[in-house]
Design a protein around this motif. Structure first.
Motif, mmCIF file in Angstrom:
data_model
loop_
_atom_site.group_PDB
_atom_site.id
_atom_site.type_symbol
_atom_site.label_atom_id
_atom_site.label_comp_id
_atom_site.label_asym_id
_atom_site.label_seq_id
_atom_site.Cartn_x
_atom_site.Cartn_y
_atom_site.Cartn_z
ATOM 1 N N ILE B 91 6.125 25.217 -17.341
ATOM 2 C CA ILE B 91 6.280 26.433 -16.537
ATOM 3 C C ILE B 91 5.387 26.350 -15.305
ATOM 4 O O ILE B 91 5.832 26.585 -14.174
ATOM 5 C CB ILE B 91 5.918 27.682 -17.365
ATOM 6 C CG1 ILE B 91 6.933 27.867 -18.505
ATOM 7 C CG2 ILE B 91 5.889 28.926 -16.476
ATOM 8 C CD1 ILE B 91 6.542 28.950 -19.495
ATOM 9 N N ALA B 158 17.769 25.503 -20.566
ATOM 10 C CA ALA B 158 18.434 25.972 -19.354
ATOM 11 C C ALA B 158 17.891 27.342 -18.951
ATOM 12 O O ALA B 158 17.655 27.613 -17.764
ATOM 13 C CB ALA B 158 19.939 26.046 -19.564
ATOM 14 N N ALA B 159 17.685 28.191 -19.938
ATOM 15 C CA ALA B 159 17.194 29.537 -19.654
ATOM 16 C C ALA B 159 15.788 29.489 -19.075
ATOM 17 O O ALA B 159 15.489 30.146 -18.079
ATOM 18 C CB ALA B 159 17.213 30.381 -20.917
ATOM 19 N N GLY B 162 15.913 28.214 -15.636
ATOM 20 C CA GLY B 162 16.495 29.245 -14.783
ATOM 21 C C GLY B 162 15.569 30.411 -14.502
ATOM 22 O O GLY B 162 15.460 30.832 -13.356
ATOM 23 N N VAL B 163 14.909 30.935 -15.535
ATOM 24 C CA VAL B 163 14.009 32.080 -15.289
ATOM 25 C C VAL B 163 12.938 31.707 -14.297
ATOM 26 O O VAL B 163 12.651 32.487 -13.398
ATOM 27 C CB VAL B 163 13.211 32.540 -16.537
ATOM 28 C CG1 VAL B 163 12.801 33.980 -16.375
ATOM 29 C CG2 VAL B 163 13.961 32.307 -17.790
ATOM 30 N N VAL B 166 14.459 31.650 -10.836
ATOM 31 C CA VAL B 166 14.810 32.975 -10.346
ATOM 32 C C VAL B 166 13.563 33.804 -10.040
ATOM 33 O O VAL B 166 13.446 34.400 -8.967
ATOM 34 C CB VAL B 166 15.689 33.711 -11.374
ATOM 35 C CG1 VAL B 166 15.805 35.184 -11.034
ATOM 36 C CG2 VAL B 166 17.071 33.078 -11.436
ATOM 37 N N VAL B 167 12.633 33.811 -10.984
ATOM 38 C CA VAL B 167 11.423 34.603 -10.780
ATOM 39 C C VAL B 167 10.634 34.100 -9.573
ATOM 40 O O VAL B 167 10.165 34.881 -8.748
ATOM 41 C CB VAL B 167 10.535 34.578 -12.042
ATOM 42 C CG1 VAL B 167 9.141 35.093 -11.743
ATOM 43 C CG2 VAL B 167 11.183 35.414 -13.134
ATOM 44 N N LEU B 187 4.572 35.966 -15.488
ATOM 45 C CA LEU B 187 5.771 35.354 -16.068
ATOM 46 C C LEU B 187 5.518 34.925 -17.505
ATOM 47 O O LEU B 187 6.335 35.161 -18.404
ATOM 48 C CB LEU B 187 6.216 34.157 -15.234
ATOM 49 C CG LEU B 187 7.404 33.367 -15.809
ATOM 50 C CD1 LEU B 187 8.615 34.268 -15.983
ATOM 51 C CD2 LEU B 187 7.761 32.183 -14.917
ATOM 52 N N ILE B 191 7.414 36.120 -20.870
ATOM 53 C CA ILE B 191 8.051 35.231 -21.835
ATOM 54 C C ILE B 191 7.447 35.420 -23.229
ATOM 55 O O ILE B 191 8.141 35.421 -24.237
ATOM 56 C CB ILE B 191 7.912 33.764 -21.378
ATOM 57 C CG1 ILE B 191 8.741 33.543 -20.107
ATOM 58 C CG2 ILE B 191 8.383 32.804 -22.473
ATOM 59 C CD1 ILE B 191 8.570 32.179 -19.494
#
Lengths: 197, 197
Positions: B91, B158-159, B162-163, B166-167, B187, B191
DNA sequence: TGACTTGTACTGACCAGTCAGTCTAAAAAC
DNA sequence: GTTTTTAGACTGACTGGTCAGTACAAGTCA
């Protein structure tokens, strides 16, 4: 009230919406020609310009229309539920919306974060309305003690909105055969999962 | 070894990369002209075609270059760590990468799920490599009992990918003044948060 | 009749890609 | 060490084509 003329015109506009949606989602705004849109909608190019002042305006109305529906779905889904259930309902509503309006979802994902476009302002405003519905639910959830008080509500709402969008479009692009229910279940599991980090 | 010619050419190509990245991120591929790219890079239009066979090819090399860096960052970040720490490191790596290459992140978000493009295939392949690094970490985490066994690893990867995207782009567009560390913290809280649904 | 649609033809701006020619670092010749 | 040649790097005017938007005469339908 609904005279034949208005219905006819509404039909034409609807067909143009759908054609523009599909084509712009596939090729992007700039790479989609007005003639293509007219052709796909089965009308003459002149009709496009009879119904909309410009290509930009058509697209902007398209955005307004599409995001408006999503926001309405959100409000309907979350209304009257306690926050935890409301969040689930919102996820379901977003996925269902995306399944029903695949092209539009793809289009949103592509254009949402693109600055320096004439309709950027409009899109941001619209998105704000939709994400706000999520944020309100989360805020209430925090206030009522359902969710962690340390939660950054705005970010969480944006993140939730974003994950659903990304996951759903990913699904449509890579595993279109998988069922919506299955994707929904897997996504909720992912969100629920204590990843233990 | 490093003769003047090669250095000069490498410089030119680098400037073209950067110019193309910025402009395409802002306006999209189709709306960006080769002349604009040349102008921003401070070279003549012909130079673009001396260095790249076509606009498409320039963009494809750009994608390869950019996503390659991201995948390398991912591998470096996750290497040698236990799954829970590796996820955190991933992350952080993604957010750091996005901060360092803002335009490229925006570009990725816009073009990632656009089908019917010449370079679509390439982009999918590249994305697959990056997401795979995440998926491997998650799989190992499930196998070693760190994460919920019911996790759909591919989707979760993938999620997660993606997050973050996007974030982070949301942050760059709407709250550019906020610090990366702050966004990262928020973030991770999002999560981690048991949303209790 | 009048609102709406069609089809065709047109304009002017814009743009990807080309090409004949210029510039210059460095290799070759003296 | 100086002059000449070579070839890699770059230039920018130009071409062929595309496309948003306009114009308009004729057709459809309530």
């Amino acid at each position: 009230m609904v005279d034949g003329r208005t219905r006819r015109r509404t039909d034409t506009r609807q067909r143009l919406y759908e054609a523009a949606m599909d084509l712009i989602a596939e090729h992007g705004f700039s790479a989609t020609t007005v003639e293509d849109i007219a052709l796909r909608a089965g009308v003459a190019k002149g009709t496009v310009y009879y119904n909309f002042p410009s290509k930009n305006a058509l697209f902007e109305e398209l955005l307004r229309h599409g995001v408006g529906l999503l926001t309405a779905d959100f409000r309907a889904a979350a209304g009257g539920l306690a926050p935890p259930e409301a969040v689930l309902a919102l996820i379901r509503a977003e996925l269902a919306y995306i399944e029903r309006h695949r092209s539009f979802a793809q289009l949103l994902l592509s254009e949402m974060w693109r600055t320096n476009r004439e309709w950027h302002q409009t899109l941001q405003l619209l998105r704000g309305e939709a994400v706000d519905v999520i944020a309100q639910v989360l805020r209430r959830g925090v206030d009522e003690g359902h969710f962690d008080a340390a939660l950054d509500v705005r970010m969480a709402a944006a993140a939730l909105f974003g994950v659903c969008l990304v996951v759903a479009v990913d699904w449509l692009v890579f595993e279109p055969d998988r069922s919506l229910a299955d994707v929904q279940g897997a996504l909720i599991t992912v969100i629920r999962a204590r990843v233990g980090i």
